[in-house]
Enzyme design. Structure first.
Site, PDB file in Angstrom:
ATOM      1  N   TRP A 135       0.826  -1.212   0.000  1.00 18.32           N
ATOM      2  CA  TRP A 135       0.000   0.000   0.000  1.00 18.32           C
ATOM      3  C   TRP A 135       0.859   1.261   0.000  1.00 18.32           C
ATOM      4  CZ3 TRP A 135      -4.663  -0.206  -1.740  1.00 18.32           C
ATOM      5  CH2 TRP A 135      -5.374  -1.409  -1.641  1.00 18.32           C
ATOM      6  N   LYS A 170     -11.665  -1.336   8.489  1.00 18.28           N
ATOM      7  CA  LYS A 170     -10.920  -2.275   9.326  1.00 18.28           C
ATOM      8  C   LYS A 170     -11.243  -2.048  10.807  1.00 18.28           C
ATOM      9  CE  LYS A 170      -7.657  -1.993   5.602  1.00 18.28           C
ATOM     10  NZ  LYS A 170      -7.699  -3.288   4.933  1.00 18.28           N
ATOM     11  N   ASP A 205      -0.694   6.863   6.397  1.00 21.86           N
ATOM     12  CA  ASP A 205      -1.838   6.016   6.072  1.00 21.86           C
ATOM     13  C   ASP A 205      -1.982   5.068   7.262  1.00 21.86           C
ATOM     14  OD1 ASP A 205      -3.644   4.132   5.241  1.00 21.86           O
ATOM     15  OD2 ASP A 205      -2.625   3.637   3.370  1.00 21.86           O
TER      16      ASP A 205
END
Lengths: 363, 363
Positions: free
Chosen positions: A100, A199, A175
């Protein structure tokens, strides 16, 4: 059959939250309407979004000089919004410690073909399949840069950053999609934090941004929807926000608060992940691809058996036994147990019993 | 007290849909998980999104050479995505017949400061407070242009386009947010259609795009999330989509199908709006700001009483009587009854009875 949902996201939600949402699904607080049917300009919804923000501020101890935004588009949209708003004319450093983080850097490169700024790869562990968090020297960072970008938790590779790096005074941007509210970071250590909700916050479709006011863009960017300043000035109501997702996030925030806040969550996550890591360590059948203990994630725990064939068999039998979505990400294989805040301790204990049994049969 | 929700969006949803969603909220199809907890890469969710697309194709008779995308960010994000993908190096015409059409044009102007293309105002009714749909000559359109943009239904002003204009062969692009699935347009008449979900499709947070394949961008745009081609190639799963909203949309599509499809919806909407327009016409107390009958919306029906003071009183008393969110948009005042697909006929009849009573008291 009881099932345990190890999905990396969208992920398991607290049962108490789902039950409450179900009970008021048709009639929210005596309005005669579902939360989904409330106008985003109505008083009941305004209260929901204000309470969500206020609870989040309390849980994360967000200082007053930070704005909280509830946006759409996932972390993937932030990969572009972040440099578009913060980086024009400047350098922006990226620490790439996982798939990511690499996407964040790649999107910055893509954007830099249209918007003048300079994305710089500060450090990467790609050469060793992202099996650790790469380090760097603060002196390598130009102090005039817009930011240094990190991914606090690498969902796919199972690593995390707990000791924040020295960035030579440049704002740290994170992030935090897969460990927000799961590890007790100090917001004041960051210039900007973003996270997809699916999440540890709520259902997919809400993206959280926490940004220090002095970093907000002074000039308009090319699209109002991508403009942090416009979103902040409108209290996340520039257009119709994902109202139901924000409501669910509010319920999750209440649940986190009731269990001791983020510190309480972190303690539970240490206990859950500790059980699994300890079991893997004592086994000579299972192993963790993350060798450096200090880099191991509290939230996503990848592990492998001695062979690809046994991994495939494990995944098949685990699924049949009710251990759902435990297969590793398609890019890395093996297994991965995602143990987010809402994942119960009993599920970890049941998994360990299953793993011990599988090991005894196939050792 | 029974309430009727006249909200312009997020709006009333079909009771049958909400009841079904509530009943399977904790356990979807025997998975032991809420739809919100399903991985977007799981088989149950893949079935949901595929069924949603397939139902929409059936309902709107979408030809095979059109792609269906489930995105995020609302119509407001499409205001930028549309020119970013379709217009580079070209002219793009805008028909501005309401506040949202004006926003679409304004965003195009904003984008054109960074991306080279030429937004052109083709026609506008702003001078008369958007009280009608402006006309234009097809000969005014350069046949090499990227598109002609219209808003099929002006949510705030209560006008709509039913007879599509001649665009000199240039693709017609429509913001259909407030009358998609409510009026039976032919998709083949459009190059691209987009719509926020929160009026006739489902909860806020899902944006639908239906685009003719040959219009998809050949070159990457500055952000992968804003790239129609990337979204289409990934079947709306480039990143985590708003899974629960897509599930709700699927349930709404099933409900529309069960009631005779879009033609069935249009017939019901003609009946509902017809009752209200007829009542307003016969009254010399209430009046419609939309004088040209052919421009009147089936979905959003604004009306006023003889004075601002009576409007305020009407709104207050209507709210107390259970007629919720009937106040006109803050930019225009008066009243507005939004009668989307899920709004029941009984609610229109009850409103008319209330209006007659109010008129008798205050005439």
């Amino acid at each position: 059959m009881a099932i345990y949902n190890f999905s990396a996201g969208p992920a398991v939600l607290p049962k108490e939250v789902l039950t409450k949402a179900q009970s008021e699904f048709l009639d929210y607080a005596g309005t005669g309407m579902s939360v989904m049917e409330l106008s985003h300009r109505s008083k009941p919804f305004e209260e929901i979004i204000q309470q969500a923000e206020s609870l989040l501020r309390e849980l994360m101890h967000i200082p007053d000089n930070y704005k909280v935004l509830f946006l759409q588009g996932g972390a993937s949209t932030q990969f572009s919004m972040l440099p578009l708003n913060l980086a024009p004319g400047k350098k922006a450093y990226y620490v790439v410690a996982g798939s990511w983080g690499k996407k964040a850097y790649t999107e910055a490169i893509k954007l830099s073909k249209t918007i003048a700024f300079e994305p710089i790869l500060l450090a990467s562990s790609e050469d060793s399949n992202f099996d650790h968090i790469p380090s760097f020297e603060a002196s390598a960072i130009d102090s005039d840069a817009a930011y240094v970008h990190i991914t606090t938790n690498n969902t796919i590779e199972g690593t995390a950053v707990y000791d924040l790096p020295d960035t030579n005074g440049v704002p740290l941007v994170a992030d935090m999609s897969s460990n927000i509210l799961a590890f007790d970071y100090q917001v004041s250590d960051f210039g900007l934090i973003y996270a997809g909700a699916q999440k540890n916050i709520g259902p997919a479709g809400v993206t959280l941004v926490v940004v220090r006011e002095d970093l907000l863009n002074d000039s308009p960017v090319l699209s109002s929807m991508l403009d942090y300043r416009i979103q902040a000035d409108n209290g996340s109501l520039y257009n119709t926000p994902p109202t139901y997702g924000i409501y669910m996030a509010k319920l999750v925030f209440e649940w986190v608060k009731s269990l001791g806040g983020v510190a309480g969550m972190e303690a539970k996550n240490r206990e859950k992940s500790g059980l699994l890591y300890d079991f893997i360590e004592q086994s000579d059948f299972y192993s963790s691809p993350v060798k450096d203990v200090k880099d191991r994630s509290l939230c996503n725990i990848p592990f492998v058996s001695p062979s690809d064939e046994l991994d495939a068999l494990f995944n098949k039998e685990a699924d049949a036994a009710g251990f759902k979505n435990i297969k590793g990400h398609r890019s890395v294989g093996g297994m991965r147990a995602s143990l987010y805040n809402a994942f119960p301790l009993e599920g970890v204990e049941a998994l360990i019993a299953f793993m011990a049994d599988f090991e005894a049969k196939h050792k």
